[in-house]
Design an enzyme around this catalytic site. Structure first.
Site, PDB file in Angstrom:
ATOM      1  N   GLY A 146     118.052  51.789  58.927  1.00  0.00           N
ATOM      2  CA  GLY A 146     116.736  52.304  58.561  1.00  0.00           C
ATOM      3  C   GLY A 146     115.663  51.703  59.453  1.00  0.00           C
ATOM      4  N   SER A 147     114.507  51.427  58.863  1.00  0.00           N
ATOM      5  CA  SER A 147     113.349  51.022  59.672  1.00  0.00           C
ATOM      6  C   SER A 147     113.519  49.672  60.341  1.00  0.00           C
ATOM      7  CB  SER A 147     112.097  51.004  58.796  1.00  0.00           C
ATOM      8  OG  SER A 147     111.933  52.276  58.221  1.00  0.00           O
TER       9      SER A 147
END
Lengths: 381, 629
Positions: B318-319
């Site tokens: 993810g981020s």
């Protein structure tokens, strides 16, 4: 003239004691002492449980020996058939109501003593055959019908013993008797016929053997086949024997024996223990003692005037020889394990008593060597 | 009647023949004796010695495993068991019955014991029960007169004082299986245990030590008569780990009931200070033997307690992957540090629409702002400009996409996709949309928590290619061998770019508007920088997006987002990096960041552990408990 002669051959008690072959008794005691020592070692340096009791038995046996030796050889001549008949009856009796021991019916319990009729028969058969062949002329020995009666005597005795079953004693009875037949002058070719016939009978006889007997013979033929099972005894005995080497591991130091790798070390395999602890030297020394006993047996027998005495003496000596040979050959893996003790050395009362009884006869032969015996037990005309 | 001469001659001849025969037979006996005792003596002497001697192996004590401060993590405990020696009792059954009144023996147990008694020789002890409690031992001792043949026996067994917390690192020991046999006779000892996973397995040989031997004399039944000779073995080596058990406990406790992992690493040395994976299990239970029910509940648990998620769990980062994308873009020059991208809440690529997590959009954002607020559109855009190959190459330089060579097994490599990979694995060409997804750490991208920690460490240390490890030293017979730390190469990323990214990560936690501002460490000495990550595990349909995306708390556990956070501290002079992943934990900022914050705060408070020569933490060091030496 007859009266005087009679006195000449009837010795007084004192004369008999003087005539007794004391060197032979010393020889027996020396051999038995080797046994005491080995039994002491078998119990890890203890007189109990074997050595002390064996000494007592030897003492009792010596008394029997003296009594038997001092009884006139002519009395033994007269009693020969009776003793044989008695032994036969005992054998039948043991078959009917003997106690069970080692899976075989062998003993009659007399309360204070376990009577083993097959042992009695070893002596009885020698006596009976010696009496039968006493004074037999070469012509009669040459006739086959004349041989039927002694053959029957042997067959009845060995048949009953085989049925117990006791293969070792059976073989000893047959071989011992064979020696007497041989000495009596039975023709060689007749032995040949019997041996060939016996070989032919082996496949038939095999079927009558007990499983354990068959197993022993198979094991003997190939001990490595089953090293942890039935072959274990022979293999371990050979290891103990060989590892003793020339000088042995030392008294009380036989590892095979003391760590129980060796089976029956106090009875049938006692020679193995001796060879392990005292080596080739010790083994040969004991063999030497046995050889001396045999030589004495021969000398005593040959000095005897009567054929009965000679045959009894040589018969007894041969039986003794068979004990020695079968036992030692067996523990060295030369013949199958048949359960014959080492004479005078192995722990066991019955064999000791039988042996000393028969040596008593031998000494009686020695004492009464000059006594003439007629056809029917009377003095010679 | 008298014999004639012929008769005497015949008798004499026969006697001589008989005597000769006997002599012949006696000489065969002598010959046989000569053969056995002279010719074959050596052979039989050897056989007799083999009969008599028996070699007994003495198992060496297994080496201990310690944490970085010397606190024992794996020790050998005396294990009391009650045995029955059949020859010392008249009736094994009666002794068992009496023993049953004291410690309670089931009929199944007693059948097993009686079976064993039958099989073994009467002087061989048969185990009735192992791992006796002190009460049981005392009870048996008190009742000893009524328990003929029963005996208390002491053995050694492995014990993990903090089993639950250290299970995945240390692994466990278990009985030797057929395929483990290597010819080492120790392995054939009944009851011998070897390492089956973790440190216990990797260092099994040196932990095991060398067995001693005792030469004993045995009799024909195998009973030992006496000891002839004894050679002591060498105890196993003592292994010191880089783990700080105090920190490890905090990490495990902080993860709590969640299914997740946390890794704390020293950014300069690669020392792993804590590596937690929850839920865990108790390795001591393996040693005493698990019941079927316990085993089923372990393997049936959908949170996979047996799995070391820190190294074998692979998650879409993810981020937390956005730093890599930013560095790749900066390196390629497709975006300047101050250059802005406009976020309207989504971008269109062909017919597909790519959404930002913030539906209304972030407006115009530069790199620092994009990382601070985790703007997805910014990263869609720069990823598109950079291309997947450049992103993948940057990711690999930071340790993604391959195993890091950790000194326990079970490490997975994660996945950094590129065009070649897709053609080879899926037989399809690369779509640009996939580059966009990779730009926000989703799509095919997979990483382990350990890789995330290493990435963070390499960012924090300015691009030094540190590698993680657990073993710090091995002590054999008083000689201590420190794990050599290889001089690490620099991964060659422009330091001003890294500086910029670190500044952005500082903004995430320490500047209002940052996604993890709520989880900041307000004490300036310990302040941390970091990055949140929230990875979708389900596809959100267009219809759902129109009525409003369902909140995580309204979804079943398996469909909630994975939450992650990576961070380092202290901000000004970084020393520790941490990565936290919580499976289906919701959002990174809400779930993962607070856990990471607490762990980073704890490790800093625990001391300046990476300073060379420093073996003791400076503060908050718990007293080292006295355990068996």
């Amino acid at each position: 003239m007859r009266d005087i002669r009679l006195n000449e051959f009837d010795l007084t008690f004192g004369q008999k004691l003087l005539q007794l072959n004391w060197m032979f008794v010393v020889l027996l005691a020396a051999t038995a002492s080797v046994g005491f020592a080995m039994l002491y070692s078998a119990a890890n340096g203890n007189l109990d449980p074997w050595a002390s009791r064996q000494m007592v038995r030897f003492g009792v046996g010596l008394c029997v020996l003296f009594v038997v030796a001092l009884i006139d050889i002519r009395v033994w001549f007269r009693l020969a058939y009776f003793i044989y008949a008695l032994a036969l009856v005992l054998l039948v009796l043991v078959e009917v109501k003997g106690s069970i021991g080692m899976g075989a019916q062998r003993w009659i319990n007399l309360g204070f003593f376990q009577l083993q009729p097959s042992e009695v028969m070893k002596v009885a058969l020698v006596l009976a055959l010696a009496r039968y062949f006493h004074g037999a002329s070469p012509e009669s020995v040459g006739r086959i019908p004349f041989l039927l009666i002694p053959l029957l005597m042997v067959a009845a005795a060995s048949g009953l013993v085989l049925k117990q079953p006791d293969l070792g004693t059976t073989l000893m009875l047959i071989m011992g008797s064979g020696a007497i037949f041989f000495l009596a002058g039975v023709r060689m070719w007749k032995f040949g016929v019997v041996i060939v016939a016996a070989m032919g009978a082996i496949p038939v006889g095999w079927q009558f053997l007990h499983t354990y007997q068959k197993k022993r013979i198979i094991t003997f033929l190939n001990p490595e086949n089953d090293p942890l099972g039935a072959g274990y005894h022979i293999t371990q005995s050979k290891i103990a024997f060989g590892s003793g080497g020339v000088s042995g591991k030392g008294f009380l130091l036989g590892s095979q024996s003391h760590l129980n790798f060796l089976p029956e070390k106090q009875t049938d395999f006692i020679f193995t223990m001796l060879a392990e602890e005292l080596g080739l030297v010790g083994g040969l020394a004991l063999l030497g003692l046995y050889l001396l006993i045999l030589i004495y047996g021969y000398v005593i027998s040959l000095q005897c005037r009567s054929q009965f005495g000679r045959l009894v003496g040589l018969g007894v000596t041969t039986t003794f020889f068979l004990y020695v040979f079968i036992n030692i050959a067996m523990v060295m893996g030369l013949i199958p394990v048949v359960g014959v003790p080492l004479p005078l050395v192995s722990y066991g009362g019955t064999a000791m008593l039988t042996l000393l009884f028969s040596f008593g006869l031998l000494l009686s032969v020695s004492i009464h060597r000059e006594a003439p015996i007629g056809r029917r037990g009377a003095e010679e005309e | 009647m008298q014999w004639d001469t012929d008769q005497y001659k015949l008798f004499g001849r026969r006697t001589a023949m008989l005597a000769g025969g006997k002599l012949l037979l006696l000489s065969t006996l002598v010959g046989r004796m000569y053969y056995l005792q002279v010719l074959q003596a050596d052979r039989y002497k050897t056989l007799a010695e083999e009969n008599r001697m028996s070699m007994r192996l003495l198992p060496p004590p297994r080496g201990r495993i310690l944490d970085r401060y010397g606190i024992p993590l794996a020790v050998n405990e005396q294990n009391y068991r009650v045995v029955i020696i059949p020859e010392q009792t008249k009736s094994v059954k009666e002794t068992l019955l009496a023993l049953g009144k004291v410690i309670g023996i089931s009929s199944t147990e007693s059948r097993r014991i009686l079976r064993e008694v039958k099989r073994k020789r009467s002087f061989v002890p048969v185990t009735v029960r192992e791992n006796l409690t002190w009460e049981d031992v005392a009870q048996i001792e008190v009742n000893a007169p009524d328990l003929p043949g029963a005996m208390i026996d002491v053995g050694e067994s492995r014990y993990y004082p903090d089993g639950y917390e250290t299970a995945h690192i240390l692994g466990y020991v278990a009985a030797v299986s057929e395929k483990d046999l290597t010819g080492d006779p120790l392995l054939e000892l009944p009851g011998f245990r070897i390492g089956k996973s973790g440190i216990e397995k990797v260092h099994d040989l040196i932990l095991r030590g060398t067995g001693g031997t005792s030469q004993v004399e045995v009799n024909a039944y195998g009973r030992v008569i006496r000891e002839l000779n004894r050679q002591e073995g060498k105890p196993g080596a003592e292994i010191k780990l880089s783990i700080d058990i105090g920190l490890q406990k905090v990490a495990v406790e902080r993860l709590g009931e969640e299914s997740g992992a946390a890794v704390v690493i020293d950014i300069h040395t690669g020392d792993i200070l804590a590596m937690a994976s929850t839920p865990s299990y108790d390795p001591n239970a393996f040693n005493r033997g698990l019941s079927t029910k316990e085993w089923k509940s372990l393997i049936g648990n959908n949170r996979k307690p047996l799995n070391n998620k820190a190294i074998s769990g692979q998650y879409a980062p993810g981020s937390t992957f956005k730093m890599i994308v930013a560095l790749a873009a900066l390196e390629k020059g497709v975006i300047g540090p101050e250059q802005k991208v406009f976020c309207s809440g989504h971008v269109e690529l062909g017919t597909a629409r790519f959404h930002c997590w913030k539906k209304r959009g972030h407006g115009a954002v530069d790199l620092v702002q994009a990382i601070q607020s985790s703007c997805d559109v910014y990263f869609y855009e720069i990823a598109r400009r950079t291309g997947i190959e450049r992103i993948a190459s940057m990711a690999r330089r930071f340790g993604f996409g391959s195993s890091l060579g950790l000194d326990i097994s079970g490490e997975r490599s994660g996945l950094i996709p590129d065009k070649g990979w897709k053609r080879a694995e899926l037989g399809e060409g690369w779509h640009q949309g996939e580059t966009l997804l990779a730009g926000i750490g989703q799509g095919y991208v997979l990483a382990t928590p350990l890789q995330l920690a290493v990435m963070t460490a390499r960012l924090a240390n300015g691009g030094e290619a540190v590698r993680p490890h657990l073993t710090s030293s091995i002590q054999t017979d008083g000689t201590k061998v420190n794990k050599e730390i290889k001089a690490v190469k620099n991964i060659g990323v422009n330091s001003s770019h890294i500086e910029l990214v670190r500044k952005a990560m500082n903004a995430v936690t320490n500047i209002p508007g940052g996604t993890a501002f709520r989880s900041r460490i307000s004490d300036q000495r310990y302040a941390m920088a970091g990055k949140t990550g929230t990875a979708q595990v389900r596809r959100i349909s267009k219809a759902e997006r129109e009525v409003g995306v369902i909140k995580n708390k309204d979804l079943p556990w398996e469909q909630r987002d994975h939450a992650s956070f990576v961070g380092f501290a202290p901000v000004d002079a970084p020393r520790y990096a941490v990565a936290v992943v919580v499976e289906h934990g919701g959002s990174g900022s809400k779930t993962a960041a607070p856990i990471a914050r607490d762990i980073l705060l704890e490790v800093q408070k625990r001391g300046a552990v990476s300073q060379p020569g420093q073996d003791q933490p400076m503060i908050d060091q718990p007293p080292i408990p006295e355990r068996d030496a």
